[in-house]
Structures are given as structure tokens and as C-alpha cells.
Design a protein around this motif. Sequence first.
Motif, PDB file in Angstrom:
ATOM      1  N   SER A  11       0.576  -1.189  -0.001  1.00 51.90           N
ATOM      2  CA  SER A  11      -0.178  -0.086   0.206  1.00 51.90           C
ATOM      3  C   SER A  11       0.866   1.029   0.017  1.00 51.90           C
ATOM      4  O   SER A  11       0.425   2.332  -0.552  1.00 51.90           O
ATOM      5  N   ASN A  12       2.064   1.268   0.325  1.00 49.30           N
ATOM      6  CA  ASN A  12       2.753   2.366   0.614  1.00 49.30           C
ATOM      7  C   ASN A  12       3.810   2.671  -0.863  1.00 49.30           C
ATOM      8  O   ASN A  12       4.550   3.623  -0.835  1.00 49.30           O
ATOM      9  N   SER A  13       3.446   1.784  -1.834  1.00 48.11           N
ATOM     10  CA  SER A  13       4.279   2.113  -3.016  1.00 48.11           C
ATOM     11  C   SER A  13       3.166   2.742  -3.987  1.00 48.11           C
ATOM     12  O   SER A  13       2.106   2.531  -4.127  1.00 48.11           O
ATOM     13  N   ALA A  14       3.887   3.594  -4.871  1.00 52.94           N
ATOM     14  CA  ALA A  14       2.906   4.278  -5.896  1.00 52.94           C
ATOM     15  C   ALA A  14       3.629   3.996  -7.084  1.00 52.94           C
ATOM     16  O   ALA A  14       4.753   4.114  -7.241  1.00 52.94           O
ATOM     17  N   PHE A  15       2.900   3.897  -8.141  1.00 56.27           N
ATOM     18  CA  PHE A  15       3.327   3.855  -9.496  1.00 56.27           C
ATOM     19  C   PHE A  15       2.986   5.059 -10.189  1.00 56.27           C
ATOM     20  O   PHE A  15       2.201   5.909  -9.907  1.00 56.27           O
ATOM     21  N   LEU A  16       3.901   5.652 -11.112  1.00 54.03           N
ATOM     22  CA  LEU A  16       3.815   6.977 -11.812  1.00 54.03           C
ATOM     23  C   LEU A  16       3.246   6.679 -13.315  1.00 54.03           C
ATOM     24  O   LEU A  16       4.075   5.963 -13.853  1.00 54.03           O
ATOM     25  N   GLY A  17       2.288   7.269 -13.748  1.00 53.53           N
ATOM     26  CA  GLY A  17       1.861   7.118 -15.318  1.00 53.53           C
ATOM     27  C   GLY A  17       2.256   8.397 -15.679  1.00 53.53           C
ATOM     28  O   GLY A  17       2.573   9.281 -15.048  1.00 53.53           O
ATOM     29  N   ARG A  18       2.656   8.256 -16.940  1.00 54.06           N
ATOM     30  CA  ARG A  18       2.606   9.538 -17.970  1.00 54.06           C
ATOM     31  C   ARG A  18       2.000   9.582 -19.120  1.00 54.06           C
ATOM     32  O   ARG A  18       2.106   8.618 -19.838  1.00 54.06           O
ATOM     33  N   GLN A  19       1.311  10.472 -19.247  1.00 55.87           N
ATOM     34  CA  GLN A  19       0.824  10.622 -20.773  1.00 55.87           C
ATOM     35  C   GLN A  19       1.302  11.837 -21.254  1.00 55.87           C
ATOM     36  O   GLN A  19       1.202  13.095 -20.981  1.00 55.87           O
ATOM     37  N   ASN A  37       1.501  20.183 -34.083  1.00 59.60           N
ATOM     38  CA  ASN A  37       2.201  19.230 -34.992  1.00 59.60           C
ATOM     39  C   ASN A  37       2.405  18.006 -34.361  1.00 59.60           C
ATOM     40  O   ASN A  37       3.093  17.225 -35.061  1.00 59.60           O
ATOM     41  N   GLN A  38       1.698  17.623 -33.354  1.00 54.72           N
ATOM     42  CA  GLN A  38       1.820  16.146 -32.701  1.00 54.72           C
ATOM     43  C   GLN A  38       3.113  16.159 -32.151  1.00 54.72           C
ATOM     44  O   GLN A  38       3.780  15.031 -32.120  1.00 54.72           O
ATOM     45  N   GLN A  39       4.071  17.088 -31.921  1.00 57.19           N
ATOM     46  CA  GLN A  39       5.402  17.060 -31.375  1.00 57.19           C
ATOM     47  C   GLN A  39       5.170  17.108 -29.936  1.00 57.19           C
ATOM     48  O   GLN A  39       4.315  17.764 -29.320  1.00 57.19           O
ATOM     49  N   LEU A  40       6.183  16.158 -28.987  1.00 54.84           N
ATOM     50  CA  LEU A  40       5.902  16.218 -27.824  1.00 54.84           C
ATOM     51  C   LEU A  40       6.263  17.569 -27.169  1.00 54.84           C
ATOM     52  O   LEU A  40       7.415  17.999 -27.279  1.00 54.84           O
ATOM     53  N   ILE A  41       5.496  18.027 -26.236  1.00 55.47           N
ATOM     54  CA  ILE A  41       6.023  19.185 -25.482  1.00 55.47           C
ATOM     55  C   ILE A  41       6.231  18.805 -23.880  1.00 55.47           C
ATOM     56  O   ILE A  41       6.754  19.718 -23.144  1.00 55.47           O
ATOM     57  N   GLY A  42       5.422  18.005 -23.492  1.00 52.66           N
ATOM     58  CA  GLY A  42       5.460  17.465 -22.053  1.00 52.66           C
ATOM     59  C   GLY A  42       4.618  16.198 -21.729  1.00 52.66           C
ATOM     60  O   GLY A  42       4.438  15.694 -22.669  1.00 52.66           O
ATOM     61  N   TYR A  43       4.526  15.673 -20.241  1.00 50.70           N
ATOM     62  CA  TYR A  43       3.897  14.849 -20.074  1.00 50.70           C
ATOM     63  C   TYR A  43       3.070  15.049 -18.813  1.00 50.70           C
ATOM     64  O   TYR A  43       3.547  15.904 -17.933  1.00 50.70           O
ATOM     65  N   GLU A  44       1.856  14.625 -18.817  1.00 48.60           N
ATOM     66  CA  GLU A  44       0.991  14.761 -17.390  1.00 48.60           C
ATOM     67  C   GLU A  44       1.437  13.513 -16.704  1.00 48.60           C
ATOM     68  O   GLU A  44       1.385  12.333 -17.154  1.00 48.60           O
ATOM     69  N   LEU A  45       1.622  13.962 -15.343  1.00 49.97           N
ATOM     70  CA  LEU A  45       2.216  12.771 -14.551  1.00 49.97           C
ATOM     71  C   LEU A  45       1.070  12.211 -13.801  1.00 49.97           C
ATOM     72  O   LEU A  45       0.433  13.211 -13.202  1.00 49.97           O
ATOM     73  N   LEU A  46       0.857  10.994 -13.748  1.00 53.20           N
ATOM     74  CA  LEU A  46      -0.448  10.331 -13.048  1.00 53.20           C
ATOM     75  C   LEU A  46      -0.134   9.729 -12.068  1.00 53.20           C
ATOM     76  O   LEU A  46       0.746   8.933 -12.108  1.00 53.20           O
ATOM     77  N   PHE A  47      -0.692   9.773 -10.810  1.00 51.19           N
ATOM     78  CA  PHE A  47      -0.679   8.876  -9.733  1.00 51.19           C
ATOM     79  C   PHE A  47      -1.287   7.734  -9.893  1.00 51.19           C
ATOM     80  O   PHE A  47      -2.474   7.617 -10.139  1.00 51.19           O
ATOM     81  N   ARG A  48      -0.556   6.524  -9.611  1.00 50.78           N
ATOM     82  CA  ARG A  48      -1.540   5.134  -9.832  1.00 50.78           C
ATOM     83  C   ARG A  48      -1.230   4.594  -8.372  1.00 50.78           C
ATOM     84  O   ARG A  48       0.233   4.339  -7.919  1.00 50.78           O
ATOM     85  N   SER A  49      -2.108   4.044  -7.745  1.00 51.64           N
ATOM     86  CA  SER A  49      -2.025   3.305  -6.623  1.00 51.64           C
ATOM     87  C   SER A  49      -1.502   1.918  -6.849  1.00 51.64           C
ATOM     88  O   SER A  49      -2.187   1.303  -7.794  1.00 51.64           O
TER      89      SER A  49
END
Length: 403
Positions: A2-10, A16-28
Motif C-alpha cells: 500500500s505504501n508504493s505508488a506507480f507513476l503513469g505519464r501521458q 504538430n503532434q510533437q511532444l511538449i511534455g507529460y502529464e504525470l499521473l498517480f497510480r496506486s
Amino acid sequence: MSNSAFLGRQPVLNRNQQLIGYELLFRSAGDAASAVPHAPLEADTQVLVNALNNMGTNWLIGSKLAFINVGEAMLSSDFLELLPPRRVVLDIAANIQPGNELVSRVRYLRSLGFGISLDDFSFEQPSAALLELANYVKLDVQAMDKLPFQALAARLRSYPVIRIGERIESYEHYNLCRDLGLDGYQGYYFARPETLSAKIIHASFSNTLKLLNLLRADAPLRDIEQVLKGDVALSFKLLRYVNSAAAGLNTTISSFGHAVTVLGYQKLYRWLTLLLVTSNEHGNLAPALQKTAITRARLMELLAQETGHNGDFCDNAFIVGMFSLLDVIFDMPMAQILEHINLPADIQAVLLHRQGGFTPFLQLTLALEQGQPDLPQLATQLGLDPDQLNLLHTAALAWVEEL
């Protein structure tokens, strides 16, 4: 667990569909079916702690921006000052209640250099009071009908903000956002795409040149492998070529090292020259798609290594990850694509039917990418704990950023 967290990123892309950044998402890492929702501050804090301590922002986002969801408690806490402000955009929830104190706090954070983004924006939401302080607004393409969405996008044109369409999950969503002239996009259509219009896949011009130069300089095999591992199109074409009847081989080759050794530098050089002449810089596949494929490949290779498999198995795991998006890249059924490339039976089995020894590795990789609830069970099946998994995931992301 329970004390571990995964991090997602989107990925967040520009127009122009070029990458400017990522949204970092909390995953339990807890069992999502029975898990209680996390308090917003806890989730926000976990993302920050993971990004800062366990992973390092450079590893995680390279030279790109990190969009981090913040609730009211997080906005007021001192944690934020630990982050590199010019690299971080604070994604403020739509239902936040901005009193005078909060407004001045947001104004202060912006003065430090943080980007301010209003999530799920509409003029009816309480967060609209922060519009004059925002650099970005995110418009949820699925939250309202088409006409109100168009009206909202049009009304925001008169504000100095970057408009990002979010939750784009289909070509229709993408089309709508593009026609409205939005400045950026985010959603499963790009990071876990359905289809892109049918296209010929072109190897990157610069990677083809890089390889030609390495061959001319008689560079070590591992340098050549490194370039191939970073280009889905190049590696697909090379393996298809080397396994084609024209190469006259009795064995199926799925490792780049083997392919280069069999062809020899001279023949490979000639083949690349041909590729260069026929390549088209403008037909390249979307960078986010290429990145997703390469991240999958590297993560599968690392998972195979971590679980004690031999070199061949690890090489093949890399290919499985990299080629798992071929149907999306070509906009064709996987079976049809695999007719054009002669791959070992166990690779075909996982790509076509999700069967065989590579399947648990691919399932775990996809679960991490998409934040699926069965993530902990899949990790346990391979004997991995959340911390190991986070480190491997981070190492894969870092490796791709360095390519």
C-alpha cells in the motif's frame, strides 16, 4: 504494497503532434477494485515524491514539461517550491474554490516561473476565477456536446492562453480539436492510439544518416544496435529485409546484432543508401507513437533481464515491445503486417494471440503504460514488487529520453 505508488505519464503534444511534455499521473499499487479513493493531497504528494526522489525529473521528462495535478491542499503546501518551476506546469482542478488567499498563492507560484493550467475548463467552473493567471487551459472534448465545445474554444481565443484538447480518444475527437485550431492535444488517441490514417512508415532520415556514418567509420556493433533500437521503422525494415527470401537464410533472425553480422557492414551500407534515397522526411510517424513503441521495447527487455532470462529471450522481448504497435503505425491488422516479416513463432504468438512466454511481459508493460487496475497482480506473477517495477519503468523512460 500500500505504501508504493506507480507513476503513469501521458504525452501532451503541440498542434504538430510533437511532444511538449507529460502529464504525470498517480497510480496506486493497491488492488484498485477494493481501493478507496486517495485523498487528493496524498496522491499529489506521491507524484511529487516519486518524480523528485525515486525517479528524478530529468530522467522522467527529459527536456520536456511536467504537468502535475494539484488540489487546494497541495497548492498551499511548501512541497511545490522543491520542484524546478520552469519545467513544471501545475494542473489545477476545475472544482477548486479560489478564495483571495488561493488566488494570491497562484499568482506567487506563477511569478516563480511555474506554468498554470486549468483542467477540464469551462466558464461555469469555480476555477474560471483563475483564468487571468493561467498559461494553459485544458478542454475536455468528452465533457460536453460539440456545439458548446466549439463555442468554449472560440470564446477562449481572446485570452492569452494555450488551449489543449484533452481526453482525445478517437479520430473524430482529434479532427474536432484540430479544426478548432487548438494549440495542443492529450489523450489515449496518441498515447494508446486507436488508429492513425494509413501511411507508409518511413525510417528517420537522421537515423539512416547516422547509421551510414557509423558503418563508414567501422564503429562497434553495439553503437549500430543502439541506433536501430531507437527507430521502429528502421528496425522493422531491416528485419524484414534480412529475413526475406532475397537474403537466402535458413534461420529466422530477430536480434539486431545477428542481423548486422549476417549482412555484414558492406551490404548493410548498400541497403541503407537505398533506404535513404527512398525515404521521405515528411512521412515520419508521430513522435509520440514512436516513443511509446520504443519505451515498450526497452521496458520488456529490462523486465526479461530482471527476471533472469537469457540474452536471446531479452532480445526477442525488445522486438515484441517495439512491434506491438505495428498495427496502429500501419493502420492494418497485425496478421496482415506479419505476413511481410518472418519472425520467430513465439513472437508471432504474442503479437497475434497474446499467447506464449512473452505474454505476461507484454501485459505488464501495457498495464504500466495505461494504469490498469490489474497492475499489481501482473507484477506479482513475474515475481516483481512495485519498487522494482518503478525503477525498471523509470530506467526505460530514461533510456528513451537519451536516445
